[in-house]
Design an enzyme around this catalytic site. Sequence first.
Site, mmCIF file in Angstrom:
data_model
loop_
_atom_site.group_PDB
_atom_site.id
_atom_site.type_symbol
_atom_site.label_atom_id
_atom_site.label_comp_id
_atom_site.label_asym_id
_atom_site.label_seq_id
_atom_site.Cartn_x
_atom_site.Cartn_y
_atom_site.Cartn_z
ATOM 1 N N ALA A 9 5.132 2.799 4.824
ATOM 2 C CA ALA A 9 4.276 2.000 5.708
ATOM 3 C C ALA A 9 4.277 2.504 7.144
ATOM 4 C CB ALA A 9 4.714 0.544 5.683
ATOM 5 N N MET A 10 5.213 3.353 7.482
ATOM 6 C CA MET A 10 5.221 3.837 8.873
ATOM 7 C C MET A 10 4.072 4.807 9.092
ATOM 8 S SD MET A 10 7.980 5.550 11.354
ATOM 9 C CE MET A 10 7.436 6.827 12.501
#
Lengths: 515, 92
Positions: free
Chosen positions: B62-63
């Site tokens: 998700a980064m």
Amino acid sequence: MSSKNRTLPKGVTAGDFDKAMREIRAIVGAEYVLVDEEPLAPYNKIMMPVADAQHAPSAAVMPDGVEQIRKIMKVANKYRLPVYPVSTGKNIGYGSAAPVERGQIVMDLRRMNRIIEVDADLCTALVEPGVTYQQLYDYLQEHNLPLWFSCPAPSAIAGPVGNMVDRGVGYTPYGEHFMFSCGMEVVLANGDVLRTGMGAMENSNTWQVFKWGYGPTLDGIFTQSNYGIVTKMGMWLMPAPPDFRPFCIQYPNETDITKIVDALRPLRIAMVIPNAVVIAHTLWEAPCTPVKRTDYVTGPGAISDEAVLKIQADHGIGAWNVYAGLYGTKETNDANWKIIEAVAAATGGKIITQEQSRGSQALQYRFDLMKGKPNLGEFGLYNWRGGGGSIWFAPVSQAKGSETLKQMKMAKDILGKYGFDYVGEFIVGWRDMHHVIDLLYDRSDETQKKNAYACYDELLHAFAKEGYGMYRANTAFAEKVAATYGPVKRDVEKRLKKALDPNNIIAPGRCGISL
Amino acid sequence: MIIAAGAMLGGAGAGAGQWRDGVQVYEKVCSHCHEANVGPVLKGRQLPVAYIERVVRHGNRAMPSFRPSEIDDAALADVARLIGAGAPLVKE
């Protein structure tokens, strides 16, 4: 790059591509042109449920001004190079900085980050595409200017030009961002520089205060399109109100959405509540609280209604959580507060004030967004399922209770069929609702990835069948979403493309527009 | 009052390629998640500089990834060095 597998734009030979890159290097400087796989990696990070390769760029170029862009357009026309402009590239879940089609050259405008002008009397700003909301916020603070803007949830790293161009929304009274923009500068495919509205007139000083100019108003065609590269945008800023009173109203039942919407709509239309009200479901709040999904769900499949109820009880979260604010003087807010209290009491809602919200992470980031203070609190959503998969399913609804309940049930059923949770919210415009659903999945799990694609596809077509269209869509589904709006509109869009960009060099395929 | 006509920004308004140092990058970008209970805590983990640089450029699940146009190589190297060394990066 000498690899046989190098990514090239469709229809462009390796020889022509290399020649074009040499010419572009001469324009922007060699360090601002990337063609190798490793340096291009940041331009290929997507959260959509398709292969990275589908959205792999062939190159990235980073101009730092309009003149460089004009020269790049000449090269692009000469070699028929498709160029995909991005500003801050943080349209996460909608495509990020990756091009809509494999092989396109990303034109990264992030270096163009000048705040060109802020007029503190007229409350306007003129900014370039690389300006972030955080940068603008810091700037206003540093200059002690009591002006607010509206920003979307990923505000700290995203920026106003890109968000407005994609017709994004925020949470202050200026939350419909395109509506509060005023004047654009656009580089067209032939290198001409168009200034819209009053900006077209030499020596005009009304570009940022009067939108329309004379004749057709053109700004709209440069949003959710590929007719030009927006290089400057005017935006209206809001005077910081003497008294700001954010609040949350929690409701216990999923079906309460009907009475919530019907009770709030008149207040919104009459502007008693001036900002874009958000009505967030339990599962939007939970990850941002934060609550761990694994504490409530084991195994595959969607979360059960019982588990959702348990989350509500365990963490003091409503089935629906309404966020809104009063913006005025103490006297006007005192008067309007009585209306809010009466509405909450009549509908069975529990009010949480700013004072009562202390210590709640979910409430704090919302209250900050409602005054345009950038943060990334909403990224907590991505921890819910884990694995970095997210696409936004975002149909428009009337602001009527029966419609919102129908949409919520439809979405929840289809998501559940594919094993996904309903993580949704409604953002209230004056008369519409942006029903925003984060289709969260584990992108490292091929089955979930495949299911997420199929799920979005079914959602899209089931909603379209009921007459519900998307307000915005990710790049992987651009063509399919455009098709739901019918052939005549698409034909006009194509004719405009042919007139403005006959070589089809600006972002072909963006929003389904191509030649 | 009209201000900032045509000016490139410095100080708090700085942007791409104009970061004062790694501390500023951490405060304005990284801390929004890594000091906010959204992303994992980084300090005290002695993360290798090369690993931090790679995750920033490639993203990780998700980064999001960050491009050199957003965080230039020098600023990235500095923030990675500071995180790796466990330097105090936020006011505590």
